[in-house]
Design a protein around this motif. Sequence first.
Motif, PDB file in Angstrom:
ATOM      1  N   GLY A 125       1.027  -1.119   0.012  1.00 26.98           N
ATOM      2  CA  GLY A 125       0.028   0.133   0.027  1.00 26.98           C
ATOM      3  C   GLY A 125       0.510   0.894  -0.087  1.00 26.98           C
ATOM      4  O   GLY A 125       0.440   1.993   0.024  1.00 26.98           O
ATOM      5  N   ALA A 126       1.681   1.332   0.960  1.00 28.16           N
ATOM      6  CA  ALA A 126       2.286   2.360   0.951  1.00 28.16           C
ATOM      7  C   ALA A 126       3.892   2.420  -0.774  1.00 28.16           C
ATOM      8  O   ALA A 126       3.766   3.512  -0.774  1.00 28.16           O
ATOM      9  CB  ALA A 126       4.094   2.625   1.822  1.00 28.16           C
ATOM     10  N   ALA A 127       3.920   1.852  -1.498  1.00 30.05           N
ATOM     11  CA  ALA A 127       4.466   1.655  -2.296  1.00 30.05           C
ATOM     12  C   ALA A 127       3.258   2.146  -3.841  1.00 30.05           C
ATOM     13  O   ALA A 127       4.117   2.595  -4.519  1.00 30.05           O
ATOM     14  CB  ALA A 127       5.508   0.369  -2.773  1.00 30.05           C
ATOM     15  N   LEU A 128       2.365   1.799  -3.650  1.00 34.05           N
ATOM     16  CA  LEU A 128       1.146   2.064  -4.696  1.00 34.05           C
ATOM     17  C   LEU A 128       1.303   3.853  -4.268  1.00 34.05           C
ATOM     18  O   LEU A 128       1.193   3.814  -5.116  1.00 34.05           O
ATOM     19  CB  LEU A 128       0.394   1.858  -4.070  1.00 34.05           C
ATOM     20  N   THR A 129       1.098   4.562  -3.514  1.00 28.02           N
ATOM     21  CA  THR A 129       0.545   5.808  -2.241  1.00 28.02           C
ATOM     22  C   THR A 129       2.330   6.333  -3.672  1.00 28.02           C
ATOM     23  O   THR A 129       2.051   7.459  -3.401  1.00 28.02           O
ATOM     24  CB  THR A 129       0.684   5.575  -1.539  1.00 28.02           C
ATOM     25  N   ALA A 130       3.870   6.085  -3.097  1.00 29.42           N
ATOM     26  CA  ALA A 130       4.839   6.572  -3.791  1.00 29.42           C
ATOM     27  C   ALA A 130       5.084   6.320  -5.572  1.00 29.42           C
ATOM     28  O   ALA A 130       5.518   7.186  -5.699  1.00 29.42           O
ATOM     29  CB  ALA A 130       5.959   5.786  -3.167  1.00 29.42           C
ATOM     30  N   GLY A 131       4.257   5.813  -5.460  1.00 29.83           N
ATOM     31  CA  GLY A 131       3.985   5.214  -6.815  1.00 29.83           C
ATOM     32  C   GLY A 131       3.577   6.461  -7.603  1.00 29.83           C
ATOM     33  O   GLY A 131       4.034   6.777  -8.775  1.00 29.83           O
ATOM     34  N   GLU A 132       2.237   6.288  -6.951  1.00 25.31           N
ATOM     35  CA  GLU A 132       1.614   8.185  -7.663  1.00 25.31           C
ATOM     36  C   GLU A 132       1.998   9.456  -7.677  1.00 25.31           C
ATOM     37  O   GLU A 132       2.282   9.728  -8.597  1.00 25.31           O
ATOM     38  CB  GLU A 132       0.154   7.402  -6.657  1.00 25.31           C
ATOM     39  N   LEU A 133       2.513   9.261  -6.314  1.00 27.01           N
ATOM     40  CA  LEU A 133       3.118  10.534  -6.586  1.00 27.01           C
ATOM     41  C   LEU A 133       4.585  10.431  -7.265  1.00 27.01           C
ATOM     42  O   LEU A 133       4.617  11.713  -7.652  1.00 27.01           O
ATOM     43  CB  LEU A 133       3.837  10.826  -4.870  1.00 27.01           C
ATOM     44  N   LEU A 134       5.434   9.525  -7.105  1.00 30.71           N
ATOM     45  CA  LEU A 134       6.524   9.832  -8.058  1.00 30.71           C
ATOM     46  C   LEU A 134       6.222   9.985  -9.557  1.00 30.71           C
ATOM     47  O   LEU A 134       6.869  10.608  -9.949  1.00 30.71           O
ATOM     48  CB  LEU A 134       7.762   8.008  -7.513  1.00 30.71           C
ATOM     49  N   GLN A 135       4.629   9.707 -10.325  1.00 27.21           N
ATOM     50  CA  GLN A 135       4.890   9.332 -11.694  1.00 27.21           C
ATOM     51  C   GLN A 135       4.234  10.862 -11.490  1.00 27.21           C
ATOM     52  O   GLN A 135       4.043  11.927 -12.530  1.00 27.21           O
ATOM     53  CB  GLN A 135       3.670   8.215 -11.755  1.00 27.21           C
ATOM     54  N   LEU A 136       3.443  11.443 -10.841  1.00 31.64           N
ATOM     55  CA  LEU A 136       3.055  12.403 -10.622  1.00 31.64           C
ATOM     56  C   LEU A 136       3.579  14.016 -10.515  1.00 31.64           C
ATOM     57  O   LEU A 136       4.012  15.184 -11.725  1.00 31.64           O
ATOM     58  CB  LEU A 136       1.764  13.760  -9.744  1.00 31.64           C
ATOM     59  N   HIS A 137       5.066  13.703 -10.035  1.00 35.88           N
ATOM     60  CA  HIS A 137       6.376  14.767 -10.274  1.00 35.88           C
ATOM     61  C   HIS A 137       6.292  14.288 -11.678  1.00 35.88           C
ATOM     62  O   HIS A 137       7.812  15.374 -11.791  1.00 35.88           O
ATOM     63  CB  HIS A 137       7.148  13.969  -9.279  1.00 35.88           C
ATOM     64  N   SER A 138       6.752  13.548 -12.273  1.00 30.19           N
ATOM     65  CA  SER A 138       7.873  12.791 -13.127  1.00 30.19           C
ATOM     66  C   SER A 138       7.073  13.450 -14.233  1.00 30.19           C
ATOM     67  O   SER A 138       8.070  13.408 -15.121  1.00 30.19           O
ATOM     68  CB  SER A 138       7.855  11.385 -13.018  1.00 30.19           C
ATOM     69  N   GLY A 139       5.971  13.022 -14.162  1.00 26.64           N
ATOM     70  CA  GLY A 139       5.170  13.604 -15.357  1.00 26.64           C
ATOM     71  C   GLY A 139       5.320  15.037 -16.063  1.00 26.64           C
ATOM     72  O   GLY A 139       4.499  15.690 -16.589  1.00 26.64           O
ATOM     73  N   GLN A 140       6.022  15.865 -15.565  1.00 25.71           N
ATOM     74  CA  GLN A 140       6.040  17.106 -15.272  1.00 25.71           C
ATOM     75  C   GLN A 140       6.538  17.000 -16.319  1.00 25.71           C
ATOM     76  O   GLN A 140       7.363  18.613 -17.097  1.00 25.71           O
ATOM     77  CB  GLN A 140       6.382  18.000 -14.202  1.00 25.71           C
ATOM     78  N   SER A 141       7.519  15.931 -17.255  1.00 25.80           N
ATOM     79  CA  SER A 141       8.370  16.331 -18.440  1.00 25.80           C
ATOM     80  C   SER A 141       8.685  15.275 -18.523  1.00 25.80           C
ATOM     81  O   SER A 141       8.116  14.026 -18.216  1.00 25.80           O
ATOM     82  CB  SER A 141      10.278  16.849 -17.148  1.00 25.80           C
ATOM     83  N   MET A 142       9.250  15.306 -19.998  1.00 29.51           N
ATOM     84  CA  MET A 142       9.346  14.323 -21.123  1.00 29.51           C
ATOM     85  C   MET A 142      10.595  13.333 -21.117  1.00 29.51           C
ATOM     86  O   MET A 142      10.543  12.175 -21.065  1.00 29.51           O
ATOM     87  CB  MET A 142       8.912  14.370 -22.483  1.00 29.51           C
ATOM     88  N   TRP A 143      11.679  14.021 -20.215  1.00 28.41           N
ATOM     89  CA  TRP A 143      12.756  13.757 -20.188  1.00 28.41           C
ATOM     90  C   TRP A 143      13.100  13.386 -18.918  1.00 28.41           C
ATOM     91  O   TRP A 143      14.129  13.504 -17.900  1.00 28.41           O
ATOM     92  CB  TRP A 143      13.650  15.145 -20.433  1.00 28.41           C
ATOM     93  N   ILE A 144      12.319  11.863 -18.888  1.00 27.53           N
ATOM     94  CA  ILE A 144      12.764  11.577 -17.525  1.00 27.53           C
ATOM     95  C   ILE A 144      13.170  10.457 -18.493  1.00 27.53           C
ATOM     96  O   ILE A 144      13.255   9.711 -19.516  1.00 27.53           O
ATOM     97  CB  ILE A 144      11.380  10.642 -16.904  1.00 27.53           C
ATOM     98  N   SER A 145      14.461   9.473 -17.221  1.00 24.18           N
ATOM     99  CA  SER A 145      15.325   8.239 -17.512  1.00 24.18           C
ATOM    100  C   SER A 145      13.931   7.380 -17.593  1.00 24.18           C
ATOM    101  O   SER A 145      13.698   7.075 -16.970  1.00 24.18           O
ATOM    102  CB  SER A 145      16.515   8.701 -15.896  1.00 24.18           C
ATOM    103  N   GLU A 146      14.871   5.933 -17.770  1.00 25.51           N
ATOM    104  CA  GLU A 146      14.151   4.425 -18.230  1.00 25.51           C
ATOM    105  C   GLU A 146      14.536   4.090 -16.205  1.00 25.51           C
ATOM    106  O   GLU A 146      13.299   3.043 -16.155  1.00 25.51           O
ATOM    107  CB  GLU A 146      15.175   3.974 -19.077  1.00 25.51           C
ATOM    108  N   GLU A 147      15.536   4.759 -15.411  1.00 26.05           N
ATOM    109  CA  GLU A 147      15.748   3.906 -14.364  1.00 26.05           C
ATOM    110  C   GLU A 147      13.931   4.546 -13.443  1.00 26.05           C
ATOM    111  O   GLU A 147      13.124   3.689 -12.474  1.00 26.05           O
ATOM    112  CB  GLU A 147      17.012   4.577 -13.710  1.00 26.05           C
ATOM    113  N   GLN A 148      14.045   5.830 -14.164  1.00 29.90           N
ATOM    114  CA  GLN A 148      12.917   7.028 -13.203  1.00 29.90           C
ATOM    115  C   GLN A 148      11.498   6.112 -13.494  1.00 29.90           C
ATOM    116  O   GLN A 148      10.740   5.591 -12.835  1.00 29.90           O
ATOM    117  CB  GLN A 148      12.711   8.013 -13.523  1.00 29.90           C
TER     118      GLN A 148
END
Length: 330
Positions: A140-163
Amino acid sequence: MNNPQDIRKVILTDFRRYEEAFASALESDDTLLSQVLDYIHSKRGKQLRPILVLLSASLCRGVTEKTVQTAVALELMHTASLVHDDVVDDSPMRRGSEAVHTLWTNKIAVLVGDYLLTRVMHILAELRNVTILNIVSDMGAALTAGELLQLHSGQSMWISEEQYNKVIEQKTACLFAACSEAGAASTGATQRQMTAMKQFGLHLGMCFQLKDDVLDFSDIEDIGKPTMNDIRDGKATLPLLVSLKRAAKEEADHICDIAEALANKSPHIDPFEVEQEIKSFILRYDGIRYAHQEMEKHRKKAIAALSIFPDNKYKESLITLLDYAISRVK
C-alpha cells in the motif's frame, strides 16, 4: 490454456470460494454505498490478482481459508486504488465503462475507496498473520509512493528509464509481487518459497505494465481504454522514452513539444495528426520493439524464480499467466 478463463479452471473450486467471499465483502446495508459497490462488482476485470494469489498458494502448500481471505483483501485494495486513481487522473472511464466518480461524484468515489480500505483492514485483522499484514501494508505504501513519483515525473517528458522502471514497479509490479508472496505466506510457506514467489510476481507485474504501455500506442479497436491516453496525460512511457533517447536532439525536442501541446490541449494543434506523428516516431526508432525486449528479460527472470518448485499444473499455469500478460491484446 491462453487466457484467464482457462487458467482459472485449474483452481476453479478455490476461485469460486474467493468469488463468494469477495461478494460478501462488498455487502452493505447503506443504500447509496450498496449501489456503488454493486456497480463496482459488476465491472470487475480479469481477476488476475486473485488468480495469482490462489495459484501461488497452490504451488506451495495448498489453498487455505487464509488464502481466500488474502485474495479478497488484495483485490479490495486494488479496487480502492483504481477508484481513487480515476479521481486523481480525472479519468472518465474504467475498463470501457464509466468510472465511479463519473456516475456519482469525486467525493463519493473517494469515500467509497476509503470504505474499501477499511474492509481490507478488517480482513487483515481477522487473519492474525503479521507476515501477510506486513506484505499488504508495504505494498500500500509503495502504491502511493508510485503515484506521487509519477505525478512528479509527469511534469516532463525527459525522465530516465531508471525513473520509469521505478514508477511502474511501485505503481503496478509491487501489487503482483504482494499477491504472489502473500499467497505463499497464507499457506505457511518457507521464506525461500515466499521470496521466489515475490520475485515471480514482481517480474510478472513489470511485464503487465510494459504491455499496457505498448497497447497505449495500439491501433487495435476496443482494447478497453482510449489509446494515447498516457501522452494526453503528459506521461512518457518506455516506447517514447527510448525513442527520444535514440533520436537526434532537434527531432526529439520537436516530439516533446507536440506531446506537451497535446497534453495541454493546445488549440493550435490537430490532436489526431499529433498522435499519428508520435506513433510514427516511436515505430521509426523501434520503441515498441525495445519494450518487448524488456518484457522478455523480465519473463526469463520470472521463470527463473519458479525453478525452486517442482513441475506441476500450478507452475505451468503461472507461466501461462505470465505469457498471457505479454501476449494479450487488451
